[in-house]
Write a protein that holds these residues in place. Structure first.
Motif, PDB file in Angstrom:
ATOM      1  N   ARG A   1       2.656  -1.284   4.150  1.00  0.00           N
ATOM      2  CA  ARG A   1       2.500  -0.233   3.902  1.00  0.00           C
ATOM      3  C   ARG A   1       3.831   0.589   3.621  1.00  0.00           C
ATOM      4  NH1 ARG A   1      -1.015   0.897   9.554  1.00  0.00           N
ATOM      5  NH2 ARG A   1      -2.825  -0.475   8.908  1.00  0.00           N
TER       6      ARG A   1
ATOM      7  N   GLU B   1      -1.207  -6.363   6.756  1.00  0.00           N
ATOM      8  CA  GLU B   1      -1.387  -5.082   6.347  1.00  0.00           C
ATOM      9  C   GLU B   1      -0.418  -3.639   6.711  1.00  0.00           C
ATOM     10  OE1 GLU B   1      -5.334  -4.297   7.473  1.00  0.00           O
ATOM     11  OE2 GLU B   1      -6.384  -5.851   5.993  1.00  0.00           O
ATOM     12  N   PRO B   2      -0.160  -4.010   8.067  1.00  0.00           N
ATOM     13  CA  PRO B   2       0.953  -2.656   8.520  1.00  0.00           C
ATOM     14  C   PRO B   2       2.217  -2.736   7.931  1.00  0.00           C
ATOM     15  CG  PRO B   2       0.339  -4.091  10.293  1.00  0.00           C
ATOM     16  CD  PRO B   2      -0.494  -4.388   9.155  1.00  0.00           C
TER      17      PRO B   2
ATOM     18  N   ASP C   1       0.938  -1.154  -0.120  1.00  0.00           N
ATOM     19  CA  ASP C   1       0.057  -0.018   0.029  1.00  0.00           C
ATOM     20  C   ASP C   1       0.889   1.158  -0.078  1.00  0.00           C
ATOM     21  OD1 ASP C   1      -1.564   2.118   0.441  1.00  0.00           O
ATOM     22  OD2 ASP C   1      -2.663   1.249   2.339  1.00  0.00           O
ATOM     23  N   TRP C   2       0.979   2.042  -1.190  1.00  0.00           N
ATOM     24  CA  TRP C   2       1.834   2.918  -1.324  1.00  0.00           C
ATOM     25  C   TRP C   2       1.244   4.317  -0.855  1.00  0.00           C
ATOM     26  CZ3 TRP C   2       4.344   1.146  -6.605  1.00  0.00           C
ATOM     27  CH2 TRP C   2       5.125   0.219  -6.414  1.00  0.00           C
ATOM     28  N   THR C   3      -0.149   4.284  -0.288  1.00  0.00           N
ATOM     29  CA  THR C   3      -0.735   5.469  -0.032  1.00  0.00           C
ATOM     30  C   THR C   3      -0.461   5.695   1.373  1.00  0.00           C
ATOM     31  OG1 THR C   3      -2.637   4.244   0.700  1.00  0.00           O
ATOM     32  CG2 THR C   3      -2.543   5.154  -1.654  1.00  0.00           C
ATOM     33  N   GLN C   4       0.285   4.809   2.507  1.00  0.00           N
ATOM     34  CA  GLN C   4       0.393   5.125   3.604  1.00  0.00           C
ATOM     35  C   GLN C   4       1.878   4.970   3.994  1.00  0.00           C
ATOM     36  OE1 GLN C   4      -2.698   3.685   6.534  1.00  0.00           O
ATOM     37  NE2 GLN C   4      -3.345   2.188   4.682  1.00  0.00           N
TER      38      GLN C   4
END
Length: 263
Positions: free
Chosen positions: A120, A116-117, A65-68
């Motif tokens: 990121r 998930e974390p 996830d490159w938005t966080q």
């Protein structure tokens, strides 16, 4: 390596990140001469770096996830076990349906707390086997650092790699150099499983050829390395730059060691 595809992907990634990629990683991805610089394992390594960047989800369970921001730091890595209560409940399950439901709950726990974390603001660089990956952090406090990434059904072990000589945090260029120079010469002989004779025709000859190529071993030609049969065959004026001491020594007196930048 499709350079136009890489260039477009860099622009897309930086739009998602809201900032440029780390400078050394970005320069590598945008360098259209990389595909012609190396042969053998060098080329395989560089190709994998690019493939992970172009399509990370093809090699791992989820897309990064490159938005966080990447939420971990060297002072606060992700090192945790799945709660033992899951296994106690699985042992006590009385039906297949109950067992499957607990397993699904465990997978959800892994997803929320580990997967998930840890995905990121990062990108994978290599698949090291046994669910272990190397990753570069793209945004957040650890930006530019190289991390070990291992998540299994039992635990998470996500922590930074350190430079083996300076003991500073490893950068992309550092990591790539050591992946290309897995074995190096040293004047400090050590009696352990990671130390080899310079006459070892795999580790020793491999190390000498790599060091000749990058100018840290002089007085010996790469084409003559395979002809060596004993240390006295090495020209007395052949010297190498010991990476541990940053000083030059006779190649005849060297030992070979396996570089380790363990977390």
């Amino acid at each position: 390596m499709n350079q136009s595809e890489l260039t477009a992907r860099v622009a897309e990634a930086e739009a998602q990140l809201g900032q440029p990629l780390p400078a050394d990683y970005r320069a590598f991805l945008l360098d259209d001469t990389n595909e012609n610089k190396f042969t053998g394992d060098y080329l395989l390594l560089d190709s994998m770096i690019c493939e992970f960047f172009l399509d990370p989800g093809a090699y791992t369970r989820e897309d990064p996830d490159w938005t966080q921001d990447f939420p971990f730091t060297p002072e606060n890595p992700l090192i945790a076990d799945v709660p033992e209560s899951f296994y106690t409940r699985l042992d006590n399950a009385t039906t297949a349906a109950e067992y499957d439901a607990i397993t699904e709950e465990q997978i959800d726990y892994l997803q929320k707390n580990f997967d998930e974390p840890a995905l990121r603001g990062m990108a994978f660089l290599s698949d090291d086997g046994c669910n272990i990956y190397t990753a570069i952090i793209l945004r957040g406090p650890a930006r530019g650092q190289i991390w070990r990434h291992e998540i299994t059904m039992d635990n998470a072990d996500v922590r930074p790699y350190w430079h083996p000589f300076t003991k500073e945090l490893l950068t992309f260029n550092d990591w790539r150099y050591f992946e290309q120079h897995r074995y190096l010469l040293t004047i400090d002989g050590r009696d352990d499983a990671q130390t080899y004779s310079i006459m070892n025709d795999w580790y020793g000859f491999w190390a000498m050829k790599r060091m000749i190529a990058d100018g840290t071993l002089t007085g010996l030609a790469a084409e003559d390395v395979d002809k060596l049969r004993q240390p006295t065959d090495i020209p007395p004026n052949a010297v190498f730059l010991d990476p541990r001491r940053n000083e030059w020594y006779p190649v005849r007196d060297a030992t070979v060691f396996r570089v380790s930048y363990a977390a």
